[in-house]
Design a protein around this motif. Sequence first.
Motif, PDB file in Angstrom:
ATOM      1  N   GLU A  84       0.837  -1.207   0.000  1.00  5.21           N
ATOM      2  CA  GLU A  84       0.000   0.000   0.000  1.00  5.21           C
ATOM      3  C   GLU A  84       0.869   1.254   0.000  1.00  5.21           C
ATOM      4  O   GLU A  84       0.584   2.230  -0.715  1.00  5.21           O
ATOM      5  N   LEU A  85       1.923   1.234   0.807  1.00  9.36           N
ATOM      6  CA  LEU A  85       2.832   2.382   0.872  1.00  9.36           C
ATOM      7  C   LEU A  85       3.548   2.581  -0.460  1.00  9.36           C
ATOM      8  O   LEU A  85       3.636   3.714  -0.960  1.00  9.36           O
ATOM      9  N   PHE A  86       4.064   1.500  -1.044  1.00  8.73           N
ATOM     10  CA  PHE A  86       4.747   1.626  -2.335  1.00  8.73           C
ATOM     11  C   PHE A  86       3.798   2.182  -3.399  1.00  8.73           C
ATOM     12  O   PHE A  86       4.189   3.031  -4.221  1.00  8.73           O
ATOM     13  N   ASP A  87       2.557   1.712  -3.389  1.00  5.59           N
ATOM     14  CA  ASP A  87       1.566   2.220  -4.344  1.00  5.59           C
ATOM     15  C   ASP A  87       1.320   3.711  -4.134  1.00  5.59           C
ATOM     16  O   ASP A  87       1.257   4.485  -5.102  1.00  5.59           O
ATOM     17  N   HIS A 255      12.200  -6.191   5.039  1.00  3.80           N
ATOM     18  CA  HIS A 255      11.508  -7.438   5.354  1.00  3.80           C
ATOM     19  C   HIS A 255      10.201  -7.066   6.038  1.00  3.80           C
ATOM     20  O   HIS A 255      10.224  -6.379   7.072  1.00  3.80           O
ATOM     21  N   PRO A 256       9.064  -7.487   5.527  1.00  2.00           N
ATOM     22  CA  PRO A 256       7.794  -6.970   6.049  1.00  2.00           C
ATOM     23  C   PRO A 256       7.455  -7.419   7.461  1.00  2.00           C
ATOM     24  O   PRO A 256       6.629  -6.786   8.110  1.00  2.00           O
ATOM     25  N   TYR A 257       8.083  -8.492   7.974  1.00  2.00           N
ATOM     26  CA  TYR A 257       7.822  -8.828   9.370  1.00  2.00           C
ATOM     27  C   TYR A 257       8.522  -7.851  10.303  1.00  2.00           C
ATOM     28  O   TYR A 257       8.205  -7.784  11.494  1.00  2.00           O
ATOM     29  N   LEU A 258       9.457  -7.050   9.748  1.00  6.97           N
ATOM     30  CA  LEU A 258      10.078  -5.967  10.504  1.00  6.97           C
ATOM     31  C   LEU A 258       9.436  -4.626  10.166  1.00  6.97           C
ATOM     32  O   LEU A 258       8.785  -3.995  10.998  1.00  6.97           O
ATOM     33  N   MET A 259       9.614  -4.182   8.916  1.00  7.81           N
ATOM     34  CA  MET A 259       9.181  -2.826   8.565  1.00  7.81           C
ATOM     35  C   MET A 259       7.681  -2.731   8.335  1.00  7.81           C
ATOM     36  O   MET A 259       7.134  -1.626   8.250  1.00  7.81           O
ATOM     37  N   GLY A 260       6.985  -3.869   8.253  1.00  9.89           N
ATOM     38  CA  GLY A 260       5.532  -3.848   8.140  1.00  9.89           C
ATOM     39  C   GLY A 260       4.828  -3.738   9.477  1.00  9.89           C
ATOM     40  O   GLY A 260       3.597  -3.613   9.527  1.00  9.89           O
ATOM     41  N   GLN A 261       5.577  -3.771  10.577  1.00 14.54           N
ATOM     42  CA  GLN A 261       4.976  -3.509  11.884  1.00 14.54           C
ATOM     43  C   GLN A 261       4.520  -2.051  11.915  1.00 14.54           C
ATOM     44  O   GLN A 261       5.259  -1.157  11.475  1.00 14.54           O
ATOM     45  N   PRO A 262       3.321  -1.758  12.405  1.00  8.90           N
ATOM     46  CA  PRO A 262       2.778  -0.403  12.274  1.00  8.90           C
ATOM     47  C   PRO A 262       3.704   0.709  12.744  1.00  8.90           C
ATOM     48  O   PRO A 262       3.861   1.732  12.057  1.00  8.90           O
ATOM     49  N   ARG A 264       6.900   0.775  12.927  1.00  8.71           N
ATOM     50  CA  ARG A 264       8.048   0.927  12.035  1.00  8.71           C
ATOM     51  C   ARG A 264       7.613   1.450  10.658  1.00  8.71           C
ATOM     52  O   ARG A 264       8.338   2.217  10.019  1.00  8.71           O
ATOM     53  N   LEU A 265       6.462   1.013  10.189  1.00 10.23           N
ATOM     54  CA  LEU A 265       5.967   1.452   8.894  1.00 10.23           C
ATOM     55  C   LEU A 265       5.842   2.971   8.848  1.00 10.23           C
ATOM     56  O   LEU A 265       6.095   3.592   7.816  1.00 10.23           O
ATOM     57  N   ARG A 266       5.472   3.556   9.964  1.00  7.93           N
ATOM     58  CA  ARG A 266       5.316   5.004  10.017  1.00  7.93           C
ATOM     59  C   ARG A 266       6.642   5.712   9.709  1.00  7.93           C
ATOM     60  O   ARG A 266       6.683   6.725   9.004  1.00  7.93           O
ATOM     61  N   HIS A 267       7.723   5.179  10.219  1.00  8.60           N
ATOM     62  CA  HIS A 267       9.044   5.766   9.957  1.00  8.60           C
ATOM     63  C   HIS A 267       9.532   5.433   8.548  1.00  8.60           C
ATOM     64  O   HIS A 267      10.190   6.264   7.908  1.00  8.60           O
ATOM     65  N   ARG A 270       8.065   7.913   6.227  1.00 13.82           N
ATOM     66  CA  ARG A 270       8.792   9.183   6.239  1.00 13.82           C
ATOM     67  C   ARG A 270      10.035   9.119   5.348  1.00 13.82           C
ATOM     68  O   ARG A 270      10.296  10.038   4.556  1.00 13.82           O
ATOM     69  N   ALA A 271      10.800   8.044   5.461  1.00 15.41           N
ATOM     70  CA  ALA A 271      12.031   7.928   4.686  1.00 15.41           C
ATOM     71  C   ALA A 271      11.751   7.809   3.194  1.00 15.41           C
ATOM     72  O   ALA A 271      12.402   8.469   2.370  1.00 15.41           O
ATOM     73  N   LEU A 272      10.770   6.966   2.819  1.00 13.88           N
ATOM     74  CA  LEU A 272      10.487   6.775   1.395  1.00 13.88           C
ATOM     75  C   LEU A 272       9.818   8.006   0.788  1.00 13.88           C
ATOM     76  O   LEU A 272      10.005   8.301  -0.396  1.00 13.88           O
ATOM     77  N   THR A 273       9.046   8.735   1.578  1.00 16.44           N
ATOM     78  CA  THR A 273       8.460   9.982   1.091  1.00 16.44           C
ATOM     79  C   THR A 273       9.552  10.993   0.768  1.00 16.44           C
ATOM     80  O   THR A 273       9.481  11.721  -0.230  1.00 16.44           O
ATOM     81  N   HIS A 274      10.588  11.022   1.587  1.00 15.43           N
ATOM     82  CA  HIS A 274      11.733  11.905   1.330  1.00 15.43           C
ATOM     83  C   HIS A 274      12.396  11.559   0.000  1.00 15.43           C
ATOM     84  O   HIS A 274      12.713  12.441  -0.803  1.00 15.43           O
ATOM     85  N   ILE A 275      12.587  10.267  -0.237  1.00 13.65           N
ATOM     86  CA  ILE A 275      13.207   9.838  -1.494  1.00 13.65           C
ATOM     87  C   ILE A 275      12.298  10.153  -2.682  1.00 13.65           C
ATOM     88  O   ILE A 275      12.737  10.692  -3.707  1.00 13.65           O
TER      89      ILE A 275
END
Length: 299
Positions: A84-87, A255-262, A264-267, A270-275
Amino acid sequence: MNETQPFAPLADHGRFDYQGIEQRPDYHWPGGKRLAVYLGFNLEHFAFGEGMGAQLGARFAEPDVLNYAWREYGNRVGAWRCLELFDALGLPAGTIANTALYDHCPELLDACAARGDELIAHGHSNATYQGTLEEEQEKALLEHCRERMAAASGTAPSGWLSPWIGESRRTPDLLAETGYRYTLNWCHDDQPVRMRTRDGRGLWAIPYPQEVNDIPMIIARKLDARAFADMIVDQFDEMLTQSERQPLVMGIALHPYLMGQPYRLRHLRRALTHIAAHRDALWLTTPGAICDHMDGLFL
């Protein structure tokens, strides 16, 4: 150590020669861009009650329900949140996938393919280690992954990342011989490097990060999500500046079991929006597209 010649040159892999980044031909990415950025989106499956796997907490005995269930959260919830975030940001991804997922949750890989993401072979399961296999076993694994992905998606993968970056001394040779065109195993450079193989075909080593990578940073170094997101932003900002001198590749391993945790996803957002806000200055791409471009330039 060589006992007869203790100060002789050290053992070498023979896959490529040393060449400092300031000593290479200059080139550009498509559209005259200088920095290529890709997401390495790792989708993995683990055997229940046996084998290897990253750990959130102590592992006392099998079945290790705590760690198995934590990793499975990535496939059931975290991966879908990441997509969803990538989209939302219009970001392509290189989906680095175990073929066991075609038995476990094929709809997740179908969703990645429907986005147009590149599917990259990542072994059958991350519960096993590739580097200790006999040659015929390793060749069979590489062939199986190409055939299974081709049957499911219509396209055979051109790239490979070993589970746990586990290689034998012959892995690059077998990759070239079974039809792969690049590997993500070697993380020794910020530009693609051509590797020698025994059949003469060669293989591209596309840079894959071991620092801007959530497993070593969050699991091993115990960074929190805020610090990892700051790392992504700092890496990007510095590489964007450095790319004024040389074309560079920046990968981000997730890895979504790490960065897909709510939390962590919030941060990560922020990083991908910057890019994404710098997209006009970048080539937002996949490892396979980088391999294709290098073929066009140098082969």
